[in-house]
Structures are given as structure tokens and as C-alpha cells.
Write an enzyme that holds these catalytic residues in place. Structure first.
Site, PDB file in Angstrom:
ATOM      1  N   LEU A  69       0.740  -1.078   0.063  1.00  0.00           N
ATOM      2  CA  LEU A  69      -0.034   0.006  -0.076  1.00  0.00           C
ATOM      3  C   LEU A  69       0.984   1.493   0.022  1.00  0.00           C
ATOM      4  CD1 LEU A  69      -2.483  -1.471   2.467  1.00  0.00           C
ATOM      5  CD2 LEU A  69      -2.941  -1.492   0.241  1.00  0.00           C
ATOM      6  N   PRO A  70       0.232   2.394  -0.161  1.00  0.00           N
ATOM      7  CA  PRO A  70       1.087   3.640  -0.199  1.00  0.00           C
ATOM      8  C   PRO A  70       2.026   3.933   1.014  1.00  0.00           C
ATOM      9  CG  PRO A  70      -1.027   4.281  -1.323  1.00  0.00           C
ATOM     10  CD  PRO A  70      -1.219   2.671  -0.277  1.00  0.00           C
ATOM     11  N   LYS A 175      14.953   1.039   3.989  1.00  0.00           N
ATOM     12  CA  LYS A 175      14.383   1.514   2.504  1.00  0.00           C
ATOM     13  C   LYS A 175      14.264   3.096   2.565  1.00  0.00           C
ATOM     14  CE  LYS A 175      11.709   1.513  -1.060  1.00  0.00           C
ATOM     15  NZ  LYS A 175      12.397   1.140  -2.463  1.00  0.00           N
ATOM     16  N   LYS A 244       7.254  10.850   0.360  1.00  0.00           N
ATOM     17  CA  LYS A 244       6.754  10.255   1.728  1.00  0.00           C
ATOM     18  C   LYS A 244       8.068   9.556   2.250  1.00  0.00           C
ATOM     19  CE  LYS A 244       5.566   6.255   0.900  1.00  0.00           C
ATOM     20  NZ  LYS A 244       6.269   4.798   0.491  1.00  0.00           N
TER      21      LYS A 244
HETATM   22  P1  NDP Z   1       0.248   2.820  -6.588  1.00  0.00           P
HETATM   23  O1  NDP Z   1       0.077   4.164  -6.024  1.00  0.00           O
HETATM   24  O2  NDP Z   1       0.671   2.476  -7.990  1.00  0.00           O
HETATM   25  O3  NDP Z   1      -0.621   1.656  -5.817  1.00  0.00           O
HETATM   26  C1  NDP Z   1      -1.148   1.826  -4.496  1.00  0.00           C
HETATM   27  C2  NDP Z   1      -1.815   0.720  -4.001  1.00  0.00           C
HETATM   28  O4  NDP Z   1      -2.536   0.966  -2.871  1.00  0.00           O
HETATM   29  C3  NDP Z   1      -2.974   0.554  -5.056  1.00  0.00           C
HETATM   30  O5  NDP Z   1      -3.261  -0.798  -5.241  1.00  0.00           O
HETATM   31  C4  NDP Z   1      -4.182   1.323  -4.491  1.00  0.00           C
HETATM   32  O6  NDP Z   1      -5.654   0.912  -4.783  1.00  0.00           O
HETATM   33  C5  NDP Z   1      -3.840   0.966  -2.557  1.00  0.00           C
HETATM   34  N1  NDP Z   1      -4.608   1.997  -2.105  1.00  0.00           N
HETATM   35  C6  NDP Z   1      -4.183   3.196  -2.052  1.00  0.00           C
HETATM   36  N2  NDP Z   1      -4.881   3.744  -0.949  1.00  0.00           N
HETATM   37  C7  NDP Z   1      -5.597   2.848  -0.393  1.00  0.00           C
HETATM   38  C8  NDP Z   1      -6.315   2.880   0.648  1.00  0.00           C
HETATM   39  N3  NDP Z   1      -6.631   4.073   1.496  1.00  0.00           N
HETATM   40  N4  NDP Z   1      -6.913   1.954   1.174  1.00  0.00           N
HETATM   41  C9  NDP Z   1      -6.535   0.542   0.371  1.00  0.00           C
HETATM   42  N5  NDP Z   1      -5.750   0.545  -0.470  1.00  0.00           N
HETATM   43  C10 NDP Z   1      -5.208   1.710  -0.916  1.00  0.00           C
HETATM   44  O7  NDP Z   1       1.731   2.701  -5.640  1.00  0.00           O
HETATM   45  P2  NDP Z   1       3.026   1.667  -5.844  1.00  0.00           P
HETATM   46  O8  NDP Z   1       2.492   0.180  -6.295  1.00  0.00           O
HETATM   47  O9  NDP Z   1       3.960   2.175  -6.585  1.00  0.00           O
HETATM   48  O10 NDP Z   1       3.836   1.548  -4.278  1.00  0.00           O
HETATM   49  C11 NDP Z   1       3.121   0.659  -3.407  1.00  0.00           C
HETATM   50  C12 NDP Z   1       4.165   0.756  -2.268  1.00  0.00           C
HETATM   51  O11 NDP Z   1       5.572   0.284  -2.700  1.00  0.00           O
HETATM   52  C13 NDP Z   1       4.407   2.235  -1.774  1.00  0.00           C
HETATM   53  O12 NDP Z   1       4.729   2.174  -0.359  1.00  0.00           O
HETATM   54  C14 NDP Z   1       5.964   2.455  -2.628  1.00  0.00           C
HETATM   55  O13 NDP Z   1       6.685   3.523  -1.793  1.00  0.00           O
HETATM   56  C15 NDP Z   1       6.554   1.252  -2.722  1.00  0.00           C
HETATM   57  N6  NDP Z   1       7.289   0.972  -4.025  1.00  0.00           N
HETATM   58  C16 NDP Z   1       7.080   1.565  -5.026  1.00  0.00           C
HETATM   59  C17 NDP Z   1       7.926   1.064  -6.296  1.00  0.00           C
HETATM   60  C18 NDP Z   1       7.536   1.546  -7.558  1.00  0.00           C
HETATM   61  O14 NDP Z   1       8.455   1.503  -8.248  1.00  0.00           O
HETATM   62  N7  NDP Z   1       6.450   1.750  -7.787  1.00  0.00           N
HETATM   63  C19 NDP Z   1       9.215   0.832  -6.060  1.00  0.00           C
HETATM   64  C20 NDP Z   1       9.578   0.286  -4.519  1.00  0.00           C
HETATM   65  C21 NDP Z   1       8.611   0.626  -3.593  1.00  0.00           C
HETATM   66  P3  NDP Z   1      -6.301   1.412  -5.996  1.00  0.00           P
HETATM   67  O15 NDP Z   1      -5.963   0.690  -6.930  1.00  0.00           O
HETATM   68  O16 NDP Z   1      -7.695   1.591  -5.475  1.00  0.00           O
HETATM   69  O17 NDP Z   1      -5.814   3.074  -6.196  1.00  0.00           O
END
Ligand code: NDP
Length: 300
Positions: A69-70, A175, A244
Site C-alpha cells: 500500500l502507499p 528503505k 513520503k
Molecule cells: P500505487 O500508487 O501504484 O498503488 C497503491 C496501491 O494501494 C493501489 O493498489 C491502491 O488501490 C492501494 N491504495 C491506495 N490507497 C488505499 C487505501 N486508502 N486503502 C486501501 N488501498 C489503498 O503505488 P505503488 O504500487 O507504486 O507503491 C506501493 C508501495 O510500494 C509504496 O509504499 C511505494 O513507496 C513502494 N514502492 C514502489 C515502487 C515503484 O517502483 N512503484 C518501488 C519500490 C517501492 P487503488 O487501485 O484503488 O488505487
């Protein structure tokens, strides 16, 4: 007769969660939940996975649950309530949180879950969406030794280097520092190369020289060529999430009493970039602000 595949649940099919879950679906009996249900349904059509209607349903009967999740705040809220994840988890279950979260919230979650026999590990990942697709992520784990031993075989589905860094929170601390150095390098690259471009130095040649010299970084080696010099700016990792991460690292330097003027400045600059560029901009787009302020485009 071959034994049935082990069960697992995955919650959070975002940019990086989705390819991680796809690896798990190849070897495990996977149930998925996503806030926007259509994304979970699309995933289930493409992978061998089932969709749960609620976080509780996802957790029910799953010995291993993975979340991505975020922030840790979203995980904490996902646990709550009659349809929340915690209501579905049985004693003996294992929750692996791959969110890039914060150590204090993770320690609170771990203590809360331990109250009814659920183990927790923070398992943030590095390697980007391409590393997730290739199954070559680095995974930074905070947990007790027994939980780490249970977590490792699951994490091997998408991780190549899986490292135990200490108790709950240690993975998130690692991280956050890693990503703060990434953020620092993005800004430093942008400022330096804006100056080179304005000075008339051919930037493609400059990048080659940098990558054969001591100032090189992941930014110069993996991100700059296509994204900045090629002007492609794909959206793979939201700048808002990197901002963040820097905030989490600033919490860590404050908590540990380390003077960190440079990292505070990086935090300020990324907060500003998030305000100007918004929630959907990619992390590398911070360089576009530098270009705008300098009146130059770093292309070549
Ligand atoms: P995204 O913004 O692409 O996706 C976020 C996910 O969390 C989606 O599935 C979203 O659902 C869900 N979400 C958001 N808000 C809520 C909520 N209030 N309740 C439930 N679900 C929620 O983020 P990423 O996949 O890119 O990143 C996820 C994590 O991984 C973060 O902590 C990020 O820092 C980390 N990360 C990301 C990398 C990258 O390259 N992208 C690399 C390494 C770490 P919905 O589909 O409904 O929006």
C-alpha cells in the site's frame, strides 16, 4: 498425488504490487483484494487468482498475507473494522508488509497483531516495477528470526536478495534511507546536468563519461538516458511516494539525533515538487522543475 499449492492473499495491486502478486500466483493458491475492485478482477482474469470482496475475506483462511500500500497508515486502516483484514486473520498467520512504510507504525501494528498470535514482518522492496516484473527485487526485512525464516520462501517468489536487517521497523528504516539517497541523486543529477547543458557540453557524451567516473549513481546509470535525455518520463513510481519516503527518513534522523541538513533540504525540495507537480507525477519528473527554473532542457 501432488500436494495442493499453499494459500496466500495479496492486498494492494498498484504499480509494484501487481507484478509481485503475479509471481506469487504462479506457485500459490492466491486470493487478491484491491480498493478499486476492477483492478483486482482484471488481475484475476490474467493470473490464476481469486478476488476477495473485503480485506477480511482475503485474510480468512490465508496462512500468509502480503500487503503493498502507499504508506503504513493505509495498512493500519485496512486492519480495522468488521470487514477489516485483522478480523479475517487466524492465530498462526503471517502478515508480510511490502509497503515502504514507517518503523513506528509497523511496530504498533506488530504489537497489535501479536495480541492474537499473528506474526508481522516489514518487507519493503527495491528494484522498481521492472525488478518486480523480473522477480529480482531486493527485500529488506524487519522481523524476529523465526518470522524471517517463515517469510523468506514466500519473498523468494519476487525477490533475489532477501536480507534480514533487524527487528520490526528495520526494513522500513533501511528503505527510507535508500530512497532518500535516490531522491538526493535525482536532484543532484538534474542540477549538474542543467548546468552542463547550458554550458554547451553535449549531455549524451557527459552521461557516458559520468557513468565511467566516480560521480555515477543509479540515477545516471539506469534512469537518466531514456527518461531525462530521451525525454520519455514514464510513470512507474510516483514522486508523492518518494516524498513520503524522505519524510520517513527525516523522522529517523530526528529520532536518532543525527544532524542532517542535506537530507532536510532534499525533503523540502521534494515537498515543493509534490505540491507543484501533483500526486501522479513520476519521481524523476523532479528534474523537470529544475529544467524549468534553469530555462533549459537536458536532452541529447
Ligand atoms: P500505487 O500508487 O501504484 O498503488 C497503491 C496501491 O494501494 C493501489 O493498489 C491502491 O488501490 C492501494 N491504495 C491506495 N490507497 C488505499 C487505501 N486508502 N486503502 C486501501 N488501498 C489503498 O503505488 P505503488 O504500487 O507504486 O507503491 C506501493 C508501495 O510500494 C509504496 O509504499 C511505494 O513507496 C513502494 N514502492 C514502489 C515502487 C515503484 O517502483 N512503484 C518501488 C519500490 C517501492 P487503488 O487501485 O484503488 O488505487
Amino acid at each position: 498425488m501432488a500436494s495442493a499449492p499453499a494459500k496466500a492473499a495479496f492486498l494492494g495491486l498498484g504499480a509494484i504490487g501487481r507484478p509481485m502478486a503475479a509471481h506469487l500466483a504462479r506457485t500459490m493458491d492466491l486470493v487478491v483484494w484491491n480498493r478499486t475492485r476492477a483492478r483486482a478482477e482484471e488481475f484475476a482474469r490474467e493470473s490464476a487468482a481469486r478476488v476477495a470482496a473485503t480485506p477480511r475475506e482475503a485474510g480468512t483462511g490465508a496462512p500468509v498475507v502480503i500487503t503493498c500500500l502507499p504508506t503504513s497508515a493505509e495498512l493500519e486502516r485496512l486492519l480495522d473494522g468488521p470487514d477489516g483484514l485483522e478480523a479475517g486473520l487466524a492465530p498462526g498467520a503471517l502478515l508480510l508488509d511490502c509497503t515502504s512504510g514507517d518503523p513506528a507504525t509497523s511496530r504498533r501494528i506488530a504489537a497489535r497483531l501479536a495480541g492474537h498470535g499473528v506474526a508481522f514482518a516489514d518487507c519493503p522492496v527495491s528494484g522498481g516495477t521492472s525488478g518486480a516484473e523480473a522477480g529480482t527485487l531486493t527485500v529488506m526485512v524487519g522481523a524476529d528470526a523465526a518470522t524471517f525464516a517463515r517469510a523468506r520462501p514466500v519473498l523468494e517468489a519476487f525477490g533475489r536478495r532477501i536480507e534480514h536487517l533487524g527487528p520490526v521497523g528495520a526494513g522500513h528504516a533501511m528503505k527510507a534511507v535508500n530512497n532518500t539517497l535516490l531522491a538526493t541523486n535525482i536532484l543532484a543529477f538534474g542540477e549538474g546536468f542543467a548546468a552542463l547543458a547550458k554550458a554547451g557540453v553535449p549531455v549524451r557524451k557527459a552521461l557516458e563519461i559520468l557513468n565511467a567516473s566516480s560521480g555515477r549513481s543509479f540515477v545516471s546509470e539506469a534512469l537518466a538516458a531514456d527518461r531525462v535525455l530521451g525525454g520519455q518520463w514514464p510513470r512507474t513510481f510516483r514522486l508523492a511516494l518518494l516524498e513520503k519516503d524522505v519524510r520517513i527518513a527525516l523522522g529517523l534522523v530526528e529520532e536518532t539525533g543525527v544532524p542532517a541538513p542535506l537530507l532536510h533540504l532534499v525533503g523540502e525540495l521534494f515537498r515543493h515538487a509534490r505540491g507543484v507537480l501533483g500526486e501522479e507525477a513520476d519521481h524523476v519528473e523532479a528534474i523537470r522543475l529544475i529544467e524549468r527554473d534553469a530555462g533549459v532542457e537536458i536532452r541529447g
